[in-house]
Design an enzyme around this catalytic site. Structure first.
Site, short mmCIF file in Angstrom:
data_model
loop_
_atom_site.label_atom_id
_atom_site.label_comp_id
_atom_site.label_asym_id
_atom_site.label_seq_id
_atom_site.Cartn_x
_atom_site.Cartn_y
_atom_site.Cartn_z
CG ASP A 100 -9.15 -10.16 17.73
OD1 ASP A 100 -9.17 -9.40 16.75
OD2 ASP A 100 -8.67 -11.31 17.69
CD GLU A 127 -15.68 0.75 10.04
OE1 GLU A 127 -16.78 1.11 9.63
OE2 GLU A 127 -15.49 -0.36 10.59
CG ASP A 182 -7.19 -9.09 7.51
OD1 ASP A 182 -7.92 -10.04 7.76
OD2 ASP A 182 -7.47 -8.20 6.67
CG ASP A 190 -12.79 -3.82 3.46
OD1 ASP A 190 -12.81 -4.09 4.67
OD2 ASP A 190 -12.36 -4.64 2.60
C1 LIG Z 1 -10.95 -8.98 9.72
S1 LIG Z 1 -11.84 -8.00 8.58
C2 LIG Z 1 -12.63 -6.82 9.65
C3 LIG Z 1 -13.86 -6.22 9.04
C4 LIG Z 1 -14.67 -5.30 9.97
N1 LIG Z 1 -13.93 -4.13 10.35
C5 LIG Z 1 -15.14 -6.03 11.21
O1 LIG Z 1 -14.60 -5.75 12.28
O2 LIG Z 1 -16.05 -6.86 11.09
C6 LIG Z 1 -10.53 -7.06 7.85
C7 LIG Z 1 -10.95 -6.27 6.61
O3 LIG Z 1 -9.83 -5.49 6.20
C8 LIG Z 1 -9.82 -5.43 4.79
N2 LIG Z 1 -8.45 -5.09 4.39
C9 LIG Z 1 -7.29 -5.63 4.86
N3 LIG Z 1 -6.22 -5.05 4.31
C10 LIG Z 1 -6.71 -4.09 3.47
C11 LIG Z 1 -6.10 -3.13 2.62
N4 LIG Z 1 -4.78 -3.02 2.53
N5 LIG Z 1 -6.91 -2.31 1.91
C12 LIG Z 1 -8.25 -2.42 1.99
N6 LIG Z 1 -8.89 -3.30 2.79
C13 LIG Z 1 -8.13 -4.13 3.52
C14 LIG Z 1 -10.29 -6.79 4.35
O4 LIG Z 1 -10.82 -6.76 3.05
C15 LIG Z 1 -11.35 -7.11 5.42
O5 LIG Z 1 -12.64 -6.75 5.00
#
Ligand SMILES: C[S@@+](CC[C@H](N)C(=O)[O-])C[C@H]1O[C@@H](n2cnc3c(N)ncnc32)[C@H](O)[C@@H]1O
Length: 228
Positions: A167, A57, A131, A82
């Protein structure tokens, strides 16, 4: 009881036995909860002590997807990835409470992925509500961009799949167009509104923290699947 701050969660997270962290992107080493440097590339089955398929994941946040899938599929192993340890802490605590032995956490930038997994080591990838990085200048940070797809191709088995749940209409359209324009990628499914279907597969019903927020805001949830 006082609420735990990010630093305290981060420190606690590092102490958990199934947590592995990369502290320096220039030095691709993983540190375990005892502070030892470990290398499981091509050897995650040794870590899990079985030959079950390994599912990742990516952008896991609190790892609701990895945990939900681990409960649905005890014969698969899951690694939640993450960069934000304080978010992952919540998922790791849940894994401890549920006594799941088929989940591990890897705190690293996803850019580093192929340093920690070998060729064909992974059977499936789930990217959950990443993101969307809407600014054009950040297009390479979108987790379905060609530079990331190349990394997934390297570690996925031949019949392996990549799933995106989002989304974001912009990220969904971007991913679709980028994949359709790439002869080396097979688009296997594109659904712009999974909950409008009569039957929603159990695996798609797992809801993350962000998904729940988006559903409260009446956003439709999209699912895209591709392979190589
Ligand atoms: C919008 S949150 C979604 C978290 C979870 N999947 C949810 O749906 O609740 C996006 C996550 O992606 C992680 N993230 C974004 N770019 C990343 C990268 N290049 N490497 C590691 N983590 C990343 C951020 O730290 C964040 O926790």
């Amino acid at each position: 009881m006082a609420k735990k701050g990010k630093l305290q969660k981060f420190a606690e997270f590092s102490q958990i036995p199934f947590v592995f962290e990369n502290f320096d992107p220039k030095n691709p080493a993983l540190t375990n909860n005892e502070g030892d440097v470990v290398n499981y590339q091509n050897r995650w089955s040794d870590y899990f002590k079985n030959d079950h398929p390994i599912v990742l994941e990516l952008a896991c946040g609190k790892a609701e997807y990895a945990i939900g899938m681990a409960q649905l599929y005890p014969d698969k192993n899951f690694i939640a990835i993450d960069i934000k340890g304080w978010r992952m802490w919540k998922g790791a605590k849940k894994v401890l409470a549920l006594e799941l032995n088929n989940v591990a956490f890897l705190r690293t930038r996803i850019e580093q992925l192929e340093l920690f997994f070998g060729e064909n080591e992974i059977s499936e990838i789930w990217i959950t509500f990443p993101d969307p990085f809407l600014r054009k200048s950040k297009v390479n940070r979108r987790l379905t961009a060609p530079n990331f797809r190349e990394k997934y191709r390297k570690i996925l088995q031949a019949d392996g799949t990549v799933n995106l749940k989002t989304d974001s209409e912009e990220l969904y359209q971007f991913s679709l167009q980028s994949i359709e324009g790439d002869d080396s990628v097979n688009l296997l499914k594109a659904d712009s509104d999974i909950y409008s279907r009569d039957e929603v597969p159990e695996i798609l019903q797992i809801k993350t923290y962000y998904e729940k927020m988006h559903l409260e805001n009446a956003l439709s949830i999209k699912h895209l699947v591709f392979g190589f």
